[in-house]
Scaffold this motif. Structure first.
Motif, short mmCIF file in Angstrom:
data_model
loop_
_atom_site.label_atom_id
_atom_site.label_comp_id
_atom_site.label_asym_id
_atom_site.label_seq_id
_atom_site.Cartn_x
_atom_site.Cartn_y
_atom_site.Cartn_z
N ALA A 159 33.51 52.59 10.31
CA ALA A 159 33.72 52.92 11.73
C ALA A 159 32.41 53.13 12.47
N ALA A 160 31.32 52.69 11.88
CA ALA A 160 30.00 52.80 12.51
C ALA A 160 29.14 51.66 11.97
N VAL A 161 27.91 51.56 12.47
CA VAL A 161 27.02 50.47 12.09
C VAL A 161 25.94 50.99 11.14
N GLY A 162 25.75 50.29 10.02
CA GLY A 162 24.75 50.67 9.05
C GLY A 162 23.42 49.99 9.32
N LYS A 163 22.40 50.37 8.55
CA LYS A 163 21.05 49.84 8.76
C LYS A 163 21.00 48.33 8.53
N ARG A 164 21.61 47.85 7.43
CA ARG A 164 21.58 46.40 7.17
C ARG A 164 22.28 45.64 8.28
N GLU A 165 23.37 46.20 8.78
CA GLU A 165 24.12 45.53 9.84
C GLU A 165 23.31 45.50 11.14
N ALA A 166 22.61 46.59 11.46
CA ALA A 166 21.76 46.61 12.65
C ALA A 166 20.64 45.57 12.53
N GLU A 167 20.08 45.45 11.34
CA GLU A 167 19.03 44.44 11.13
C GLU A 167 19.59 43.03 11.26
N MET A 168 20.84 42.83 10.83
CA MET A 168 21.49 41.54 11.02
C MET A 168 21.64 41.23 12.51
N LEU A 169 22.03 42.22 13.31
CA LEU A 169 22.17 42.02 14.75
C LEU A 169 20.83 41.61 15.37
N PHE A 170 19.74 42.21 14.92
CA PHE A 170 18.42 41.83 15.42
C PHE A 170 18.09 40.40 15.04
N ARG A 171 18.39 40.01 13.80
CA ARG A 171 18.08 38.63 13.38
C ARG A 171 18.89 37.62 14.19
N LEU A 172 20.15 37.91 14.42
CA LEU A 172 20.98 37.02 15.22
C LEU A 172 20.47 36.93 16.66
N LYS A 173 20.05 38.05 17.18
CA LYS A 173 19.50 38.07 18.54
C LYS A 173 18.26 37.20 18.63
N ASP A 174 17.36 37.37 17.67
CA ASP A 174 16.12 36.59 17.68
C ASP A 174 16.39 35.09 17.52
N ALA A 175 17.38 34.75 16.69
CA ALA A 175 17.66 33.35 16.40
C ALA A 175 18.37 32.64 17.56
N THR A 176 18.97 33.40 18.47
CA THR A 176 19.75 32.78 19.55
C THR A 176 19.20 33.09 20.94
N LEU A 177 17.99 33.64 21.02
CA LEU A 177 17.40 33.92 22.34
C LEU A 177 17.31 32.63 23.15
N GLY A 178 17.75 32.70 24.39
CA GLY A 178 17.68 31.53 25.26
C GLY A 178 18.83 30.56 25.10
N ALA A 179 19.72 30.82 24.12
CA ALA A 179 20.87 29.94 23.91
C ALA A 179 22.00 30.31 24.88
N ASP A 180 23.02 29.49 24.91
CA ASP A 180 24.17 29.72 25.78
C ASP A 180 25.10 30.72 25.10
N ASN A 181 24.70 31.98 25.15
CA ASN A 181 25.46 33.03 24.47
C ASN A 181 26.50 33.65 25.39
N ALA A 182 27.57 34.15 24.80
CA ALA A 182 28.59 34.86 25.56
C ALA A 182 28.03 36.17 26.08
N PRO A 183 28.42 36.60 27.29
CA PRO A 183 27.95 37.89 27.83
C PRO A 183 28.29 39.05 26.89
N GLU A 184 29.40 38.91 26.17
CA GLU A 184 29.81 39.98 25.26
C GLU A 184 28.81 40.20 24.13
N TRP A 185 27.99 39.18 23.84
CA TRP A 185 27.03 39.29 22.74
C TRP A 185 25.96 40.35 23.04
#
Length: 309
Positions: A172-198
Motif C-alpha cells: 500500500a506504499a512505494v518502496g525504494k526499488r519501485e521509486a528507482e524504477m519510476l525514475f528510470r522510466l521517467k528518464d527513458a521517456t523524457l520528451g516522448a508522447d506520454n499520458a498526463p497521468e504519468w
C-alpha cells in the motif's frame, strides 16, 4: 491432469486461435471444482505460448486460473512459496522475453491477491513490468495499449496497480526499488508522447516513498504464516498449557505481556514521523536529480509537491 484435458489443450492450440466455446470447454474440464493442479497449470501456460491471438476472454481465464494456482493452492493460502515463485519465473522466461499481456496481467494479479511473495519474485516482477512499459506493444486487458518508448494511460494504470499491490515491495506504499524504477522510466521517456497521468504517478509515487507511511507488520513471511496457522489449528493443547510453556521458556515474558510498559507511538504519530524527509532520503533524491546535471519538468513537479507538503 486428465488425458482429456491435455488432448483438448493441444487441439485448441494447434491453429493458434481460441474461441469463447474453447475457453468454456477448458474451464469445465480443468477447473470443475475450483482446483488447478500442477499439470493443468503447465498445460495452460503452454497453450498461452501457442496462441497467436489472445482475446480478453482468454486473458481473463489465464489470469484467473493461474493466479488461483499460484496463490491459493498450497497452505497457508495467500502466500506464494519458493517453488511456485520459481515455476512462474521459469515459465515466463521460457522464450527469453515477457511474451504477452496475459503474463504481465498474471504477475500483477499475483501481487494483488497474495499477502506476501518471495523477495526474488518481487524483484523479478518489477523488472518485467518495467520492460513491458518500455518495450511492450499491443492491446491490454482493459482495452488500452502498451506502446514502446512512451508511457500510455494503460501503462500508468498497470504501474499503479503493481507498486501499490498488497504483496509489492512496500504494501500500500512505494518502496525504494519501485521509486528507482519510476525514475528510470521517467528518464527513458523524457520528451516522448506520454499520458498526463504519468507525471502525476511519478510525483505521487516518489513522494510516497519519501514521505509515505507503511505498516511494518502488514506483511509476514510464509514460514511465519505457516507457524501461526499450525498454532491456531492445534486443538490438543490449551491456552493454559501454552502460557505454562511460555513461562518456563521465558520467565520474564509475563511482565512484558501483562505488566506495565511504555506506550508505543500511535499509528498517526508514526505516519507523521514518516512524512519528514530524512537526510538519507534527501541524499537519495539529490543524487537522482543531479545525475544528468539538470532539473527536468517531472523532477520540478516532484520538488514543488514536496515543498507544498
Amino acid at each position: 491432469m486428465s488425458v482429456h484435458f491435455g488432448e483438448l489443450a493441444s487441439k485448441i492450440g494447434a491453429d493458434g486461435a481460441i474461441t469463447g466455446d474453447d475457453i468454456l470447454a477448458l474451464r469445465r474440464v480443468a477447473w470443475p471444482d475450483g482446483h488447478i493442479g500442477q499439470a493443468e497449470a503447465d498445460a495452460i501456460f503452454s497453450l498461452n505460448a501457442q496462441l497467436t491471438s489472445k482475446s480478453a476472454e482468454w486473458v481473463d481465464f489465464f489470469v484467473e486460473a493461474l493466479g488461483e494456482y499460484i496463490v491459493n493452492q498450497r497452505a497457508p493460502t495467500g502466500y506464494v512459496d519458493e517453488e511456485n515463485a520459481d515455476w512462474l519465473m521459469q515459465r515466463i522466461d521460457a522464450d527469453g522475453e515477457l511474451g504477452s499481456m496475459a503474463e504481465v496481467e498474471l504477475l500483477v494479479r499475483v501481487f494483488e491477491r497474495a499477502h506476501n511473495v518471495p523477495v526474488r519474485l518481487k524483484e523479478y516482477a518489477e523488472t518485467q513490468i518495467e520492460k513491458a512499459v518500455l518495450h511492450g506493444t499491443g492491446p491490454t486487458r482493459d482495452g488500452g495499449r502498451l506502446e514502446a518508448g512512451n508511457v500510455t494511460p494503460a501503462e500508468v494504470k498497470l504501474l499503479r496497480r503493481a507498486i501499490f499491490a498488497p504483496a509489492s515491495e512496500r504494501p500500500a506504499a512505494v518502496g525504494k526499488r519501485e521509486a528507482e524504477m519510476l525514475f528510470r522510466l521517467k528518464d527513458a521517456t523524457l520528451g516522448a508522447d506520454n499520458a498526463p497521468e504519468w507525471k502525476q504517478l511519478f510525483v505521487q509515487g516518489v513522494a510516497n516513498y519519501l514521505q509515505g507511511y507503511s505498516d511494518p507488520n502488514a506483511q509476514i513471511s510464509r514460514d511465519r504464516a505457516t507457524e501461526l496457522q499450525a498454532f491456531m489449528g492445534n486443538t490438543e493443547g490449551s491456552v493454559g498449557s501454552f502460557l505454562g510453556r511460555m513461562a518456563k521458556a521465558s520467565p520474564n515474558a509475563f511482565g512484558i505481556v501483562f505488566g506495565r510498559k511504555a506506550s508505543a507511538p500511535t499509528r498517526t504519530e508514526r505516519a507523521d514521523a514518516a512524512q519528514a524527509v530524512t537526510a538519507h532520503e534527501s541524499d537519495w533524491l539529490d543524487a537522482r536529480i543531479a545525475a544528468d546535471g539538470k532539473v527536468d519538468d517531472y523532477e520540478q513537479a516532484l520538488l514543488d509537491f514536496l515543498a507544498e507538503e
